[in-house]
Design an enzyme around this catalytic site. Structure first.
Site, PDB file in Angstrom:
ATOM      1  CG  HIS A 164     -12.110  -7.700 -20.584  1.00 12.41           C
ATOM      2  ND1 HIS A 164     -12.862  -7.297 -21.668  1.00 12.41           N
ATOM      3  CD2 HIS A 164     -12.875  -8.734 -20.160  1.00 12.41           C
ATOM      4  CE1 HIS A 164     -13.963  -8.276 -21.767  1.00 12.41           C
ATOM      5  NE2 HIS A 164     -14.122  -9.038 -21.394  1.00 12.41           N
ATOM      6  CG  HIS A 171     -13.424 -12.087 -19.103  1.00 14.94           C
ATOM      7  ND1 HIS A 171     -14.481 -11.320 -18.413  1.00 14.94           N
ATOM      8  CD2 HIS A 171     -12.678 -12.680 -17.590  1.00 14.94           C
ATOM      9  CE1 HIS A 171     -14.369 -11.770 -17.802  1.00 14.94           C
ATOM     10  NE2 HIS A 171     -13.081 -12.242 -17.021  1.00 14.94           N
ATOM     11  CG  ASP A 223     -15.683 -13.826 -24.149  1.00 17.00           C
ATOM     12  OD1 ASP A 223     -14.534 -13.513 -22.705  1.00 17.00           O
ATOM     13  OD2 ASP A 223     -16.374 -13.226 -24.558  1.00 17.00           O
ATOM     14  CG  HIS A 224     -13.712  -9.937 -24.645  1.00 15.88           C
ATOM     15  ND1 HIS A 224     -14.331  -9.242 -25.264  1.00 15.88           N
ATOM     16  CD2 HIS A 224     -14.282 -10.502 -24.056  1.00 15.88           C
ATOM     17  CE1 HIS A 224     -15.345  -8.947 -25.433  1.00 15.88           C
ATOM     18  NE2 HIS A 224     -15.703 -10.007 -24.406  1.00 15.88           N
ATOM     19  CG  HIS A 273     -16.513  -7.084 -16.905  1.00 16.57           C
ATOM     20  ND1 HIS A 273     -17.815  -7.708 -17.252  1.00 16.57           N
ATOM     21  CD2 HIS A 273     -15.499  -8.000 -17.506  1.00 16.57           C
ATOM     22  CE1 HIS A 273     -17.952  -9.201 -18.118  1.00 16.57           C
ATOM     23  NE2 HIS A 273     -16.314  -9.585 -18.119  1.00 16.57           N
ATOM     24  CG  ASP A 325     -18.015  -8.344 -21.575  1.00 19.93           C
ATOM     25  OD1 ASP A 325     -17.811  -8.421 -22.639  1.00 19.93           O
ATOM     26  OD2 ASP A 325     -17.157  -9.616 -21.168  1.00 19.93           O
ATOM     27  CG  HIS A 335     -19.998  -9.978 -26.007  1.00 17.69           C
ATOM     28  ND1 HIS A 335     -21.323 -10.417 -24.532  1.00 17.69           N
ATOM     29  CD2 HIS A 335     -19.197  -9.996 -25.794  1.00 17.69           C
ATOM     30  CE1 HIS A 335     -20.594 -10.958 -23.771  1.00 17.69           C
ATOM     31  NE2 HIS A 335     -18.919 -10.726 -24.220  1.00 17.69           N
TER      32      HIS A 335
END
Length: 309
Positions: A63, A65, A67-68, A141, A209, A267
């Protein structure tokens, strides 16, 4: 000799810490390299881990976000700069196409034509990844997120003594494996099952997530290696649910109910320090009595050896 192992590049959640970089996981599988969720700093972590852009054959984003995925520009530019010649497939949620384009073309650099986009959508996307199949399923999520599963088909292990007994050698062995039958020198028909044993395919799943949902269990079902987020401990279960995450205990439950062989927790929220790490293992082991690993940056975690079913 085939190599199947997870190279952990980063293990933190929303923000990096002194000891945990943003996400990044390179699953090496018989000459292929599946790079999952390259967060910020992935390119540098690869140098520390001893892997290169030439090891990457897939980039899989769960996804969008930060941090990914904030490591995507650096990884793409490194692929271009290093002159990677083989095709690199890129899987990501189709609903995030705008974000992918921004990341893919984030700066001015000498571009590469080897990246081939494979956006995923719907309830079940299957992608051909050569000798394995890559499956994507939607998770739960706040933004659309997908988990990935890699499956090797079942096969056969040839038994040399039985091949010799039937007079099958050289190129005829390959023909027997491909077609299931071959004509021996004495004119008899030799069947594959007469000279081999079943070899179960191996599998791995990558679940980031998400809240608990049916798709998490579908992705994890029977896998040899499950890499799964465990952002919080159970005392923060309400917070985990609110923000669409799992606890270590929930990750252990998934592994137990799904028949996982090796569970990798990752994570981790920045609210926890090294002193809290044993608690993640303890929570997961309340449910799962198999092999549990709490991932740390730059470690290598092998896929368990193949076992007969």
């Amino acid at each position: 000799m085939s190599l199947r192992e997870l190279v952990v590049l980063g293990t933190s959640s929303a923000v990096p810490t002194r000891h945990r970089n943003h996400n990044g996981y390179l699953l090496l599988w018989d000459g292929q390299g599946f790079l999952f969720d390259p967060g910020e700093g992935t390119q540098r972590q690869m140098l520390h881990a001893g892997v290169s852009s030439h090891d990457i054959t897939w980039i899989c984003v769960t996804h969008f976000h930060g941090d990914h995925c904030l490591g995507v520009p650096g990884v793409v530019q490194r692929i271009a700069r290093d002159g990677v010649a083989h095709q690199v497939q890129a899987a990501y949620p189709a609903s995030g196409e705008t974000f992918w384009r921004r990341l893919r073309h984030a700066t001015a650099f000498a571009d590469t034509s080897v990246i081939y986009e494979r956006p995923v959508s719907g309830e079940h996307t299957r992608l051909d990844a050569g000798p394995v199949t890559l499956t994507a399923r939607p998770l739960s999520h706040p933004v659309e997120s997908y988990g990935y599963r890699l499956d090797e088909p079942d096969g056969h292990r040839m038994i040399p003594s039985l091949l010799a007994e039937r007079g099958v050698s050289g190129p005829s062995i390959g023909e027997l494996q491909r077609t299931g039958t071959v004509i021996a020198p004495d004119g008899t028909t030799v069947r594959l099952e007469e000279c081999s044993q079943p070899r179960p395919g191996q599998s791995a799943a990558f679940v980031m997530d998400t809240r608990l949902c049916e798709e998490v269990f579908a992705l994890a079902s029977g896998v040899d290696l499950l890499v799964i987020e465990s952002t919080f401990l159970s005392e923060e279960s309400a917070l985990a649910s609110r923000y669409g995450h799992l606890t270590a205990a929930q990750a252990g439950r998934v592994a137990a109910e799904s028949g996982v062989r090796r569970l990798v927790l990752t994570h981790v929220s920045e609210r926890y320090d090294a002193g809290d790490e044993p608690r993640f293992l303890e929570e997961a082991r309340r449910f799962f009595d198999g092999d549990v690993v709490l991932a740390h940056d730059l470690t290598r975690i092998p896929v368990p050896r193949r076992v007969a079913r």
